[in-house]
Design a protein around this motif. Structure first.
Motif, PDB file in Angstrom:
ATOM      1  N   UNK A   1       0.692  -1.092   0.207  1.00  0.00           N
ATOM      2  CA  UNK A   1      -0.035  -0.070  -0.066  1.00  0.00           C
ATOM      3  C   UNK A   1       0.755   1.354   0.032  1.00  0.00           C
ATOM      4  N   UNK A   2       2.128   1.229   0.656  1.00  0.00           N
ATOM      5  CA  UNK A   2       2.841   2.388   0.548  1.00  0.00           C
ATOM      6  C   UNK A   2       3.437   2.698  -0.688  1.00  0.00           C
ATOM      7  N   UNK A   3       3.952   1.706  -1.161  1.00  0.00           N
ATOM      8  CA  UNK A   3       4.308   1.895  -2.812  1.00  0.00           C
ATOM      9  C   UNK A   3       3.119   2.460  -3.556  1.00  0.00           C
ATOM     10  N   UNK A   4       2.162   1.975  -3.531  1.00  0.00           N
ATOM     11  CA  UNK A   4       1.069   2.542  -4.401  1.00  0.00           C
ATOM     12  C   UNK A   4       0.683   3.917  -3.897  1.00  0.00           C
ATOM     13  N   UNK A   5       0.859   4.496  -2.802  1.00  0.00           N
ATOM     14  CA  UNK A   5       0.846   5.845  -2.349  1.00  0.00           C
ATOM     15  C   UNK A   5       1.987   6.664  -2.689  1.00  0.00           C
ATOM     16  N   UNK A   6       3.223   5.975  -2.675  1.00  0.00           N
ATOM     17  CA  UNK A   6       4.395   6.771  -2.855  1.00  0.00           C
ATOM     18  C   UNK A   6       4.658   7.022  -4.460  1.00  0.00           C
ATOM     19  N   UNK A   7       4.102   6.254  -5.143  1.00  0.00           N
ATOM     20  CA  UNK A   7       4.507   6.305  -6.777  1.00  0.00           C
ATOM     21  C   UNK A   7       4.180   7.479  -7.430  1.00  0.00           C
ATOM     22  N   UNK A   8       2.850   8.180  -7.262  1.00  0.00           N
ATOM     23  CA  UNK A   8       2.556   9.551  -7.741  1.00  0.00           C
ATOM     24  C   UNK A   8       3.493  10.417  -7.417  1.00  0.00           C
ATOM     25  N   UNK A   9       4.282  10.477  -6.047  1.00  0.00           N
ATOM     26  CA  UNK A   9       5.312  11.446  -5.606  1.00  0.00           C
ATOM     27  C   UNK A   9       6.557  11.181  -6.796  1.00  0.00           C
ATOM     28  N   UNK A  10       6.827  10.067  -6.647  1.00  0.00           N
ATOM     29  CA  UNK A  10       8.046   9.488  -7.587  1.00  0.00           C
ATOM     30  C   UNK A  10       7.802   9.933  -8.931  1.00  0.00           C
ATOM     31  N   UNK A  11       7.008   9.661  -9.410  1.00  0.00           N
ATOM     32  CA  UNK A  11       6.523  10.099 -10.926  1.00  0.00           C
ATOM     33  C   UNK A  11       6.939  11.617 -11.147  1.00  0.00           C
ATOM     34  N   UNK A  12       6.333  12.355 -10.124  1.00  0.00           N
ATOM     35  CA  UNK A  12       6.317  13.885 -10.288  1.00  0.00           C
ATOM     36  C   UNK A  12       7.619  14.358  -9.986  1.00  0.00           C
ATOM     37  N   UNK A  13       8.444  13.703  -9.015  1.00  0.00           N
ATOM     38  CA  UNK A  13       9.735  14.305  -8.493  1.00  0.00           C
ATOM     39  C   UNK A  13      10.598  13.807  -9.723  1.00  0.00           C
ATOM     40  N   UNK A  14      10.776  12.609 -10.014  1.00  0.00           N
ATOM     41  CA  UNK A  14      11.725  11.855 -10.885  1.00  0.00           C
ATOM     42  C   UNK A  14      11.494  12.448 -12.257  1.00  0.00           C
TER      43      UNK A  14
END
Length: 443
Positions: A160-173
């Motif tokens: 569940x954490x990875x599903x939540x953090x993915x949009x942040x990662x996409x935006x930042x990276x």
């Protein structure tokens, strides 16, 4: 450092923290554009600083996979704005620790005893705290021990954490979702392994034994009877993390010895054991001015499939790469080139990859290499920057590179980064690894 008396463990509560952070980040953007209207010379630096602080504060309180992804991103120089890299690097060994009652509770739940019953002395205040666990000092039978304790809820919240953090990662990276899906599966499988302390204990003992013959390395002894699925007890190792170590201006001889030991450690694992300690961030090494280095934390170990290994290391062979047909086959096998690519795309990506490979494999092709050569690293970062900003790459809908390359590349980038900070001048030629393999412990 302020301690945490609880960690949000339910999916709803953890997701709620991310939503709040998302709103804060949105507000930061509004503030930034308002500032820019008033003062057109305003740069994005302050925005990055605010966002990095808000995101890191949330991740460091949630612990677990979310914080681990931040740690991984902090190691990829050139991938993130500097403000994020510096803030996220704190997750390597200085996240807020858990409070005493939570620590005692973990012992009672998993070992059926309190720390006071198990050890002669146990320090309730953590010595350091990272993404998945924190370390305490303890004493037993006159020996100083390091006790690693996993945070509550970490194992259950990986997916569940990875599903939540993915949009942040996409935006930042700035990477598209197609790329992220492929690699997040690999990250998820590794993070699930990292939360299995019984597996980590076994790997720690096995890999430490296999690598014991490599000069200038020290590994702790491990204690299975004082370990559980959430606790690992090992010998306490003396030494300093890289940043503190360099403050003492160690001699070039000590830097070279440590650099050589780390190079040998990684090359031996990759080429002989076909599995590797894939978490080479500075928090996992303790350095001494006599040129020795202590290594621990085998939570993240990447097993290297034979076909991937063969293709990956053919990239070091300049003669093989001169053959266009063979080179195309290797790139295809490593999923750098795709069957759907047009001849124009094949030529374009082959050219990009060839230059990158020439740069990154240079140390492997020489007898010795000076990692203190700043011009070399500046060239790598400049090229990475160039790739990152290329329209064709930013808009590509295809993930390039096998999922296996994620942790292997990460391992070498982490190693290069440490060797660069050490300014180590070491032996890198193929003869070195042959010597180490000949002197290895027989199975």
């Amino acid at each position: 450092m302020k301690e945490q008396s609880n960690i949000p463990t339910s999916k709803v509560e953890r997701a709620g923290r991310f939503v709040t952070t998302g709103l804060k980040v949105g507000t930061n953007y509004i503030k930034h554009y308002t500032r820019k209207l008033i003062d057109p010379s305003t740069t994005k630096e302050a925005l990055h600083q605010d966002n990095a602080t808000d995101i890191y504060d949330t991740l460091s309180n949630l612990k677990g996979s979310a914080l681990k992804v931040a740690q991984m991103l902090s190691m990829d120089k050139g991938m993130l704005p500097k403000a994020y890299t510096e803030k996220f690097a704190m997750s390597q060994y200085s996240a807020p620790p858990l409070s005493g009652p939570l620590v005692v509770n973990t012992f009672v739940k998993t070992l059926g005893q309190t720390p006071a019953q198990l050890y002669d002395k146990f320090e309730l205040q953590a010595s350091n705290a990272a993404s998945i666990g924190q370390v305490h000092k303890a004493y037993k039978d006159g020996k100083m021990l390091a006790v690693k304790i996993q945070y509550p809820g970490v194992a259950n919240s990986v997916k569940s954490d990875l599903r939540i953090v993915k949009p942040f990662a996409i935006r930042i990276v700035g990477m598209n979702e197609v790329d992220m899906d492929k690699y997040f599966e690999e990250i998820e499988s590794k993070l699930l392994e990292e939360t299995d302390y019984k597996l980590e204990l076994q790997r720690s003992m096995d890999l430490s034994r296999e690598c014991a013959h490599i000069p200038h390395l020290q590994f702790p002894g491990y204690y299975p009877t004082m370990s559980s699925e959430r606790i690992i007890t090992m010998d306490w190792l003396e030494g300093e993390h890289l940043k503190e170590f360099l403050l003492h201006q160690p001699s070039q001889e000590a830097r070279n010895k440590i650099g050589q030991a780390l190079w040998d450690f990684y090359q031996f694992q990759v080429h002989h054991l076909k599995q590797v300690h894939a978490d080479p961030h500075p928090g996992n090494f303790l350095m001494r001015t006599n040129g020795t280095v202590g290594i621990f934390d085998f939570g993240c170990v990447k097993e290297i499939p034979e076909d991937f290994y063969q293709n990956y290391f053919l990239l070091v062979d300049k003669e093989v790469l001169k053959d266009e047909k063979r080179r195309h086959d290797i790139y295809t096998n490593l999923e750098m080139i795709h069957p759907s690519d047009t001849p124009k795309e094949v030529a374009f990506y082959s050219g990009l990859f060839q230059h990158m490979i020439d740069l990154l494999t240079l140390p492997f092709t020489l007898e010795t290499f000076d990692f203190g050569n700043e011009a070399y690293f500046n060239e790598i970062y400049a090229y990475m920057d160039e790739l990152y900003n290329m329209k064709e790459i930013r808009e590509s809908k295809v993930a390039r590179g096998s999922r296996h390359s994620l942790y292997i590349n990460r391992t070498y980038f982490g190693l290069y980064s440490i060797l660069s900070d050490l300014k180590a001048n070491i032996i890198t030629g193929p003869g070195r690894i042959q010597d180490l393999m000949q002197h290895s412990n027989p199975h």
